[in-house]
Design an enzyme around this catalytic site. Structure first.
Site, mmCIF file in Angstrom:
data_model
loop_
_atom_site.group_PDB
_atom_site.id
_atom_site.type_symbol
_atom_site.label_atom_id
_atom_site.label_comp_id
_atom_site.label_asym_id
_atom_site.label_seq_id
_atom_site.Cartn_x
_atom_site.Cartn_y
_atom_site.Cartn_z
ATOM 1 N N SER A 133 -30.431 -32.258 60.665
ATOM 2 C CA SER A 133 -29.440 -31.377 60.051
ATOM 3 C C SER A 133 -29.983 -29.947 60.105
ATOM 4 C CB SER A 133 -29.212 -31.825 58.601
ATOM 5 O OG SER A 133 -28.317 -30.970 57.945
ATOM 6 N N LYS A 159 -26.871 -31.908 63.908
ATOM 7 C CA LYS A 159 -25.794 -31.606 62.948
ATOM 8 C C LYS A 159 -25.942 -30.158 62.532
ATOM 9 C CE LYS A 159 -25.435 -32.807 58.071
ATOM 10 N NZ LYS A 159 -25.410 -33.912 57.095
ATOM 11 N N LEU A 160 -24.879 -29.391 62.712
ATOM 12 C CA LEU A 160 -24.893 -27.987 62.298
ATOM 13 C C LEU A 160 -24.183 -27.856 60.967
ATOM 14 C CD1 LEU A 160 -23.858 -26.184 65.628
ATOM 15 C CD2 LEU A 160 -26.175 -26.790 64.829
ATOM 16 N N LYS A 161 -24.825 -27.184 60.029
ATOM 17 C CA LYS A 161 -24.152 -26.849 58.786
ATOM 18 C C LYS A 161 -23.176 -25.710 59.081
ATOM 19 C CE LYS A 161 -26.137 -29.471 55.644
ATOM 20 N NZ LYS A 161 -25.347 -30.393 54.793
ATOM 21 N N ASP A 187 -21.217 -30.177 59.437
ATOM 22 C CA ASP A 187 -21.105 -30.542 58.019
ATOM 23 C C ASP A 187 -20.754 -29.293 57.217
ATOM 24 O OD1 ASP A 187 -21.295 -31.558 55.462
ATOM 25 O OD2 ASP A 187 -23.412 -32.115 55.593
ATOM 26 N N ASN A 189 -19.938 -29.319 53.813
ATOM 27 C CA ASN A 189 -20.210 -29.429 52.376
ATOM 28 C C ASN A 189 -19.081 -28.842 51.533
ATOM 29 O OD1 ASN A 189 -23.449 -29.178 53.416
ATOM 30 N ND2 ASN A 189 -22.955 -30.761 51.924
ATOM 31 N N GLU A 212 -17.971 -33.409 58.956
ATOM 32 C CA GLU A 212 -18.357 -34.017 57.680
ATOM 33 C C GLU A 212 -17.869 -33.163 56.510
ATOM 34 O OE1 GLU A 212 -22.561 -34.730 57.634
ATOM 35 O OE2 GLU A 212 -22.648 -35.148 55.484
ATOM 36 N N ASP A 237 -18.802 -37.407 52.926
ATOM 37 C CA ASP A 237 -20.118 -37.491 52.279
ATOM 38 C C ASP A 237 -19.876 -37.412 50.768
ATOM 39 O OD1 ASP A 237 -22.596 -36.875 51.113
ATOM 40 O OD2 ASP A 237 -23.156 -35.312 52.518
ATOM 41 N N LYS A 261 -25.265 -42.224 51.578
ATOM 42 C CA LYS A 261 -26.502 -41.776 50.933
ATOM 43 C C LYS A 261 -26.693 -42.667 49.716
ATOM 44 C CE LYS A 261 -26.142 -36.860 52.099
ATOM 45 N NZ LYS A 261 -25.788 -35.529 51.551
ATOM 46 N N GLY A 289 -29.059 -37.909 54.276
ATOM 47 C CA GLY A 289 -30.343 -37.617 53.648
ATOM 48 C C GLY A 289 -30.181 -36.546 52.598
HETATM 49 O O1 OSB Z 1 -24.650 -32.636 52.924
HETATM 50 O O2 OSB Z 1 -25.798 -33.950 54.077
HETATM 51 C C1 OSB Z 1 -25.745 -33.044 53.242
HETATM 52 C C2 OSB Z 1 -29.282 -31.962 52.339
HETATM 53 C C3 OSB Z 1 -29.145 -31.768 50.990
HETATM 54 C C4 OSB Z 1 -27.929 -31.959 50.396
HETATM 55 C C5 OSB Z 1 -26.830 -32.330 51.162
HETATM 56 C C6 OSB Z 1 -26.960 -32.525 52.523
HETATM 57 C C7 OSB Z 1 -28.200 -32.305 53.126
HETATM 58 C C8 OSB Z 1 -28.415 -32.394 54.563
HETATM 59 C C9 OSB Z 1 -29.823 -32.662 55.052
HETATM 60 O O3 OSB Z 1 -27.558 -32.176 55.390
HETATM 61 C C10 OSB Z 1 -30.065 -34.104 55.253
HETATM 62 C C11 OSB Z 1 -31.538 -34.403 55.437
HETATM 63 O O4 OSB Z 1 -32.072 -34.085 56.493
HETATM 64 O O5 OSB Z 1 -32.144 -34.982 54.513
HETATM 65 MG MG MG Z 2 -23.244 -33.763 54.033
#
Ligand code: OSB
Ligand code: MG
Length: 366
Positions: A133, A159-161, A187, A189, A212, A237, A261, A289
Protein backbone atom coordinates in the site's frame (compact mmCIF):
# COMPACT_ATOMS: atom_id res chain seq x y z
CA UNK A 1 -8.32 -22.73 29.68
CA UNK A 2 -8.18 -20.67 32.80
CA UNK A 3 -6.64 -17.21 32.38
CA UNK A 4 -4.29 -16.19 35.21
CA UNK A 5 -4.02 -12.59 34.06
CA UNK A 6 -3.58 -10.27 31.15
CA UNK A 7 -0.81 -7.80 30.36
CA UNK A 8 -1.63 -4.66 28.38
CA UNK A 9 1.57 -3.38 26.82
CA UNK A 10 1.96 -0.25 24.74
CA UNK A 11 4.78 -0.01 22.26
CA UNK A 12 5.97 2.88 20.08
CA UNK A 13 7.07 1.82 16.59
CA UNK A 14 8.45 4.55 14.31
CA UNK A 15 7.56 4.03 10.64
CA UNK A 16 10.41 4.00 8.10
CA UNK A 17 8.60 6.75 6.17
CA UNK A 18 5.44 8.79 6.78
CA UNK A 19 2.29 7.03 5.54
CA UNK A 20 -0.28 9.50 4.22
CA UNK A 21 -3.87 8.54 3.50
CA UNK A 22 -6.99 10.60 2.85
CA UNK A 23 -7.65 10.57 6.61
CA UNK A 24 -4.22 11.56 7.93
CA UNK A 25 -0.47 11.02 8.08
CA UNK A 26 1.08 8.35 10.29
CA UNK A 27 4.74 8.66 11.29
CA UNK A 28 4.70 6.05 14.06
CA UNK A 29 2.48 3.21 15.25
CA UNK A 30 1.27 3.40 18.85
CA UNK A 31 0.39 -0.26 19.34
CA UNK A 32 -1.47 -1.99 22.16
CA UNK A 33 -0.40 -5.60 22.70
CA UNK A 34 -2.51 -7.97 24.77
CA UNK A 35 -0.69 -10.88 26.42
CA UNK A 36 -2.91 -13.56 27.93
CA UNK A 37 -1.26 -15.80 30.53
CA UNK A 38 -2.63 -19.27 31.29
CA UNK A 39 -1.00 -22.16 33.17
CA UNK A 40 -0.46 -23.97 29.85
CA UNK A 41 0.74 -21.17 27.55
CA UNK A 42 0.81 -17.46 26.82
CA UNK A 43 -0.83 -15.80 23.84
CA UNK A 44 -0.44 -12.47 22.05
CA UNK A 45 -3.01 -10.25 20.39
CA UNK A 46 -2.11 -7.03 18.56
CA UNK A 47 -4.79 -4.36 18.66
CA UNK A 48 -5.01 -2.60 15.29
CA UNK A 49 -6.69 0.56 16.63
CA UNK A 50 -4.69 3.64 15.65
CA UNK A 51 -3.78 6.59 17.87
CA UNK A 52 -6.70 8.70 16.60
CA UNK A 53 -10.25 7.74 15.55
CA UNK A 54 -9.80 8.72 11.88
CA UNK A 55 -9.86 5.38 10.04
CA UNK A 56 -12.70 4.18 12.28
CA UNK A 57 -14.28 5.25 15.57
CA UNK A 58 -11.83 3.16 17.61
CA UNK A 59 -8.54 4.52 18.94
CA UNK A 60 -5.84 2.93 21.02
CA UNK A 61 -6.47 4.63 24.40
CA UNK A 62 -10.16 3.80 24.05
CA UNK A 63 -9.39 0.19 23.19
CA UNK A 64 -7.19 -0.18 26.29
CA UNK A 65 -9.95 1.33 28.43
CA UNK A 66 -12.73 -0.89 27.07
CA UNK A 67 -10.54 -3.99 27.45
CA UNK A 68 -9.66 -3.32 31.10
CA UNK A 69 -13.06 -1.97 32.12
CA UNK A 70 -15.56 -4.10 30.19
CA UNK A 71 -14.04 -6.93 28.15
CA UNK A 72 -11.75 -8.70 30.62
CA UNK A 73 -14.35 -8.60 33.42
CA UNK A 74 -16.88 -10.23 31.03
CA UNK A 75 -14.72 -13.30 30.34
CA UNK A 76 -15.90 -16.56 31.95
CA UNK A 77 -13.51 -18.48 34.25
CA UNK A 78 -12.92 -21.10 31.55
CA UNK A 79 -12.37 -19.76 28.03
CA UNK A 80 -11.47 -20.74 24.53
CA UNK A 81 -11.49 -18.43 21.51
CA UNK A 82 -15.14 -19.17 20.60
CA UNK A 83 -16.25 -18.48 24.17
CA UNK A 84 -14.55 -15.07 24.05
CA UNK A 85 -16.76 -13.91 21.18
CA UNK A 86 -19.93 -15.11 22.92
CA UNK A 87 -18.96 -13.52 26.24
CA UNK A 88 -18.18 -10.15 24.63
CA UNK A 89 -21.35 -10.03 22.48
CA UNK A 90 -23.28 -7.76 24.92
CA UNK A 91 -20.67 -5.00 24.49
CA UNK A 92 -21.56 -3.07 21.36
CA UNK A 93 -18.88 -2.30 18.80
CA UNK A 94 -15.23 -2.05 19.91
CA UNK A 95 -14.34 -4.79 17.47
CA UNK A 96 -10.63 -3.94 17.38
CA UNK A 97 -10.45 -4.24 21.17
CA UNK A 98 -12.41 -7.51 21.10
CA UNK A 99 -10.22 -8.87 18.31
CA UNK A 100 -7.06 -8.26 20.33
CA UNK A 101 -8.46 -10.19 23.32
CA UNK A 102 -9.81 -13.06 21.21
CA UNK A 103 -6.56 -13.36 19.24
CA UNK A 104 -4.49 -13.53 22.42
CA UNK A 105 -6.74 -16.29 23.79
CA UNK A 106 -6.64 -18.15 20.46
CA UNK A 107 -2.85 -17.88 20.37
CA UNK A 108 -2.55 -19.26 23.92
CA UNK A 109 -4.99 -22.07 23.08
CA UNK A 110 -3.15 -23.04 19.89
CA UNK A 111 0.30 -22.83 21.50
CA UNK A 112 -0.98 -25.15 24.25
CA UNK A 113 -2.32 -27.54 21.59
CA UNK A 114 0.79 -27.29 19.38
CA UNK A 115 -1.28 -26.16 16.37
CA UNK A 116 -0.51 -23.20 14.08
CA UNK A 117 -2.91 -20.39 13.20
CA UNK A 118 -2.71 -21.44 9.55
CA UNK A 119 -3.65 -25.02 10.25
CA UNK A 120 -6.43 -24.01 12.64
CA UNK A 121 -7.94 -21.46 10.25
CA UNK A 122 -7.77 -23.75 7.22
CA UNK A 123 -4.77 -22.49 5.26
CA UNK A 124 -4.23 -24.27 1.94
CA UNK A 125 -0.93 -22.57 0.95
CA UNK A 126 2.46 -22.38 2.63
CA UNK A 127 3.23 -18.91 1.31
CA UNK A 128 1.16 -15.93 0.16
CA UNK A 129 1.68 -13.36 -2.61
CA UNK A 130 2.16 -9.84 -1.27
CA UNK A 131 1.06 -6.42 -2.33
CA UNK A 132 2.06 -3.06 -0.91
CA UNK A 133 0.00 0.00 0.00
CA UNK A 134 1.66 3.21 -1.21
CA UNK A 135 0.74 6.45 0.56
CA UNK A 136 -0.15 9.80 -0.96
CA UNK A 137 3.07 11.64 -1.87
CA UNK A 138 4.08 15.27 -2.31
CA UNK A 139 4.64 14.82 -6.03
CA UNK A 140 4.20 12.31 -8.85
CA UNK A 141 7.99 11.82 -9.31
CA UNK A 142 8.28 10.88 -5.61
CA UNK A 143 5.44 8.41 -6.04
CA UNK A 144 7.09 6.85 -9.09
CA UNK A 145 10.35 6.43 -7.14
CA UNK A 146 8.49 4.72 -4.30
CA UNK A 147 6.62 2.37 -6.66
CA UNK A 148 9.83 1.58 -8.52
CA UNK A 149 11.50 0.59 -5.25
CA UNK A 150 8.63 -1.69 -4.22
CA UNK A 151 8.48 -3.37 -7.64
CA UNK A 152 12.24 -3.93 -7.43
CA UNK A 153 11.73 -5.62 -4.06
CA UNK A 154 9.31 -8.02 -5.72
CA UNK A 155 5.85 -6.88 -4.62
CA UNK A 156 3.31 -8.46 -6.96
CA UNK A 157 0.65 -5.78 -6.62
CA UNK A 158 0.63 -2.03 -5.99
CA UNK A 159 -2.14 -0.18 -4.14
CA UNK A 160 -2.17 3.59 -4.43
CA UNK A 161 -3.86 5.66 -1.77
CA UNK A 162 -6.05 8.28 -3.44
CA UNK A 163 -8.13 11.32 -2.47
CA UNK A 164 -9.80 14.12 -4.45
CA UNK A 165 -6.93 15.92 -6.20
CA UNK A 166 -4.65 12.83 -6.09
CA UNK A 167 -6.34 10.18 -8.19
CA UNK A 168 -6.40 10.14 -12.01
CA UNK A 169 -2.95 11.76 -12.46
CA UNK A 170 -0.95 9.47 -10.15
CA UNK A 171 -2.73 6.39 -11.51
CA UNK A 172 -2.02 7.45 -15.09
CA UNK A 173 1.62 8.19 -14.25
CA UNK A 174 2.14 4.77 -12.65
CA UNK A 175 0.50 2.99 -15.61
CA UNK A 176 2.55 4.97 -18.14
CA UNK A 177 5.80 4.37 -16.35
CA UNK A 178 5.42 0.71 -15.30
CA UNK A 179 3.06 -0.64 -17.94
CA UNK A 180 -0.22 -2.53 -18.11
CA UNK A 181 1.09 -5.76 -16.62
CA UNK A 182 1.46 -4.35 -13.09
CA UNK A 183 -1.42 -5.38 -10.82
CA UNK A 184 -2.72 -1.99 -9.67
CA UNK A 185 -5.55 -0.89 -7.39
CA UNK A 186 -6.54 2.22 -5.44
CA UNK A 187 -7.87 2.94 -1.93
CA UNK A 188 -9.80 6.15 -1.15
CA UNK A 189 -10.53 5.53 2.56
CA UNK A 190 -14.01 7.00 2.16
CA UNK A 191 -12.83 10.34 0.74
CA UNK A 192 -15.45 10.69 -2.05
CA UNK A 193 -19.20 11.11 -2.39
CA UNK A 194 -21.57 9.80 -5.02
CA UNK A 195 -21.33 13.21 -6.71
CA UNK A 196 -17.73 12.25 -7.60
CA UNK A 197 -18.92 9.29 -9.70
CA UNK A 198 -17.85 10.90 -13.01
CA UNK A 199 -14.34 11.52 -11.64
CA UNK A 200 -14.08 7.94 -10.30
CA UNK A 201 -15.35 6.61 -13.66
CA UNK A 202 -12.27 8.13 -15.29
CA UNK A 203 -10.25 5.52 -13.39
CA UNK A 204 -11.99 2.87 -15.55
CA UNK A 205 -9.46 3.69 -18.29
CA UNK A 206 -6.56 2.23 -16.27
CA UNK A 207 -7.58 -1.41 -15.87
CA UNK A 208 -7.45 -1.36 -12.06
CA UNK A 209 -8.08 -4.55 -10.07
CA UNK A 210 -10.45 -2.62 -7.82
CA UNK A 211 -11.39 0.66 -6.16
CA UNK A 212 -11.39 0.27 -2.37
CA UNK A 213 -13.87 2.14 -0.14
CA UNK A 214 -14.56 5.25 -2.20
CA UNK A 215 -17.56 6.37 -0.08
CA UNK A 216 -18.47 6.65 3.60
CA UNK A 217 -18.26 3.52 5.75
CA UNK A 218 -21.98 3.59 6.56
CA UNK A 219 -23.20 4.01 3.00
CA UNK A 220 -23.78 0.60 1.42
CA UNK A 221 -26.70 1.86 -0.66
CA UNK A 222 -24.65 4.56 -2.35
CA UNK A 223 -21.79 2.12 -2.93
CA UNK A 224 -24.31 -0.10 -4.75
CA UNK A 225 -25.36 2.87 -6.89
CA UNK A 226 -21.74 3.75 -7.62
CA UNK A 227 -20.89 0.12 -8.47
CA UNK A 228 -23.47 0.24 -11.27
CA UNK A 229 -21.77 3.32 -12.73
CA UNK A 230 -18.21 1.94 -12.78
CA UNK A 231 -16.54 -0.78 -14.79
CA UNK A 232 -13.81 -1.16 -12.16
CA UNK A 233 -14.84 -3.62 -9.39
CA UNK A 234 -15.74 -2.02 -6.06
CA UNK A 235 -14.10 -3.36 -2.90
CA UNK A 236 -15.18 -2.51 0.64
CA UNK A 237 -12.92 -2.10 3.67
CA UNK A 238 -14.32 0.28 6.35
CA UNK A 239 -17.94 -0.72 5.57
CA UNK A 240 -17.44 -4.39 6.45
CA UNK A 241 -17.41 -4.67 10.23
CA UNK A 242 -18.91 -8.17 10.43
CA UNK A 243 -20.22 -11.10 8.40
CA UNK A 244 -23.67 -9.48 8.62
CA UNK A 245 -22.32 -6.33 6.96
CA UNK A 246 -20.72 -8.49 4.27
CA UNK A 247 -24.01 -10.32 3.68
CA UNK A 248 -25.84 -6.99 3.33
CA UNK A 249 -23.21 -5.58 0.98
CA UNK A 250 -23.36 -8.67 -1.24
CA UNK A 251 -27.17 -8.66 -1.30
CA UNK A 252 -27.24 -4.96 -2.25
CA UNK A 253 -24.52 -5.28 -4.89
CA UNK A 254 -22.40 -2.75 -2.98
CA UNK A 255 -19.15 -4.59 -3.75
CA UNK A 256 -17.76 -7.51 -5.68
CA UNK A 257 -14.58 -7.81 -3.58
CA UNK A 258 -14.00 -7.58 0.19
CA UNK A 259 -10.87 -6.49 2.06
CA UNK A 260 -10.82 -8.62 5.21
CA UNK A 261 -9.04 -7.12 8.21
CA UNK A 262 -9.44 -9.35 11.24
CA UNK A 263 -9.04 -6.44 13.66
CA UNK A 264 -11.80 -4.42 12.03
CA UNK A 265 -14.31 -7.31 12.16
CA UNK A 266 -13.68 -8.47 15.74
CA UNK A 267 -11.13 -11.22 15.19
CA UNK A 268 -9.95 -14.18 13.12
CA UNK A 269 -13.08 -16.26 13.72
CA UNK A 270 -15.34 -13.55 12.26
CA UNK A 271 -12.76 -12.98 9.50
CA UNK A 272 -13.03 -16.66 8.57
CA UNK A 273 -16.85 -16.43 8.55
CA UNK A 274 -16.62 -13.52 6.12
CA UNK A 275 -14.20 -15.51 3.98
CA UNK A 276 -16.60 -18.48 3.92
CA UNK A 277 -19.61 -16.30 3.11
CA UNK A 278 -17.82 -14.46 0.30
CA UNK A 279 -16.47 -17.69 -1.14
CA UNK A 280 -19.96 -19.17 -1.25
CA UNK A 281 -21.14 -16.08 -3.15
CA UNK A 282 -18.24 -15.87 -5.58
CA UNK A 283 -16.94 -12.67 -3.97
CA UNK A 284 -13.13 -12.45 -3.99
CA UNK A 285 -11.41 -11.51 -0.74
CA UNK A 286 -7.92 -10.35 0.19
CA UNK A 287 -6.21 -9.65 3.48
CA UNK A 288 -5.90 -6.00 4.43
CA UNK A 289 -3.45 -4.58 6.92
CA UNK A 290 -3.22 -1.94 9.63
CA UNK A 291 0.56 -1.46 9.68
CA UNK A 292 0.91 -4.42 12.06
CA UNK A 293 4.08 -5.56 13.79
CA UNK A 294 5.31 -9.09 13.24
CA UNK A 295 2.81 -10.39 15.80
CA UNK A 296 -0.27 -9.20 13.95
CA UNK A 297 1.36 -9.91 10.59
CA UNK A 298 1.94 -13.58 11.47
CA UNK A 299 -1.77 -14.17 11.93
CA UNK A 300 -2.72 -12.13 8.86
CA UNK A 301 -0.36 -14.15 6.68
CA UNK A 302 -1.95 -17.35 8.01
CA UNK A 303 -5.43 -16.05 7.21
CA UNK A 304 -4.34 -14.95 3.73
CA UNK A 305 -3.47 -18.60 3.01
CA UNK A 306 -7.16 -19.64 3.04
CA UNK A 307 -8.58 -20.69 -0.34
CA UNK A 308 -10.87 -17.67 -0.91
CA UNK A 309 -8.00 -15.17 -0.66
CA UNK A 310 -7.54 -14.99 -4.41
CA UNK A 311 -6.02 -11.49 -4.60
CA UNK A 312 -2.65 -10.40 -3.12
CA UNK A 313 -3.02 -8.73 0.28
CA UNK A 314 -1.51 -5.73 2.05
CA UNK A 315 0.70 -8.25 3.83
CA UNK A 316 4.02 -6.53 3.20
CA UNK A 317 7.42 -7.37 4.65
CA UNK A 318 8.44 -5.96 8.05
CA UNK A 319 10.93 -3.54 6.48
CA UNK A 320 8.18 -1.79 4.52
CA UNK A 321 7.01 -0.46 7.90
CA UNK A 322 9.72 -0.70 10.56
CA UNK A 323 13.52 -0.56 10.72
CA UNK A 324 13.30 -3.09 13.57
CA UNK A 325 10.27 -5.34 14.06
CA UNK A 326 9.38 -6.85 17.45
CA UNK A 327 9.65 -10.37 15.99
CA UNK A 328 12.11 -11.86 13.53
CA UNK A 329 11.35 -9.77 10.45
CA UNK A 330 8.99 -11.06 7.79
CA UNK A 331 10.98 -11.00 4.56
CA UNK A 332 9.75 -11.10 0.99
CA UNK A 333 10.96 -14.05 -1.06
CA UNK A 334 9.99 -13.88 -4.71
CA UNK A 335 7.11 -11.53 -3.82
CA UNK A 336 5.75 -13.88 -1.15
CA UNK A 337 5.77 -14.27 2.64
CA UNK A 338 5.97 -17.71 4.22
CA UNK A 339 3.06 -18.77 6.41
CA UNK A 340 4.43 -19.46 9.90
CA UNK A 341 4.17 -23.13 10.87
CA UNK A 342 5.04 -23.12 14.59
CA UNK A 343 2.41 -23.37 17.35
CA UNK A 344 0.00 -20.43 17.60
CA UNK A 345 1.25 -17.34 15.77
CA UNK A 346 4.50 -19.20 15.15
CA UNK A 347 6.53 -16.12 16.03
CA UNK A 348 7.76 -14.70 19.34
CA UNK A 349 8.46 -11.13 20.39
CA UNK A 350 12.21 -10.62 20.81
CA UNK A 351 12.44 -9.68 24.51
CA UNK A 352 15.17 -7.01 24.28
CA UNK A 353 13.56 -5.28 21.32
CA UNK A 354 10.14 -5.46 22.90
CA UNK A 355 11.47 -3.84 26.07
CA UNK A 356 13.19 -1.10 24.08
CA UNK A 357 9.97 -0.04 22.34
CA UNK A 358 7.67 -0.47 25.34
CA UNK A 359 6.17 2.75 26.69
CA UNK A 360 3.96 1.21 29.41
CA UNK A 361 2.78 -2.10 30.83
CA UNK A 362 -0.17 -2.95 33.02
CA UNK A 363 -0.84 -6.32 34.63
CA UNK A 364 -4.47 -7.23 35.20
CA UNK A 365 -5.00 -10.36 37.33
CA UNK A 366 -8.19 -12.27 36.42
O1 OSB B 1 -7.32 1.46 4.43
O2 OSB B 1 -6.24 -0.29 4.07
C1 OSB B 1 -6.35 0.78 4.67
C2 OSB B 1 -3.29 1.31 6.88
C3 OSB B 1 -3.88 1.85 7.99
C4 OSB B 1 -5.23 2.05 8.02
C5 OSB B 1 -6.00 1.73 6.90
C6 OSB B 1 -5.42 1.20 5.77
C7 OSB B 1 -4.03 1.02 5.75
C8 OSB B 1 -3.31 0.55 4.57
C9 OSB B 1 -1.96 -0.11 4.79
O3 OSB B 1 -3.68 0.73 3.44
C10 OSB B 1 -2.08 -1.57 4.90
C11 OSB B 1 -0.80 -2.20 5.42
O4 OSB B 1 0.17 -2.25 4.67
O5 OSB B 1 -0.79 -2.65 6.58
MG1 MG C 1 -8.44 0.41 2.98
Amino acid sequence: MKITGVELRRIAMPLVSPFRTSFGTETARDVLLVRVVTPEAEGWGECVAMAEPLYSSEYVDGAAEVIRRFLLPALPPEVDAHAVGRALEPVKGHRMAKAAVETAVLDAQLRAAGESFGRYLGAVRDRVPCGVSVGIMDSVPRLLDAVEGYLAEGYVRIKLKIEPGWDVEPVRAVRERFGDAVLLQVDANAAYTLADAPRLARLDAFDLLLIEQPLAHDDLVQHARLARRLRTPLCLDESIESAAHAAAAIELGACSIVNIKPGRVGGYLEARRIHDLCRAHGIAVWCGGMLETGLGRAANVALAALPGFTLPGDTSASRRYFATDVTEPFELRDGHLDVPTGPGLGVEPLPEILDEVTTSTEWIPL
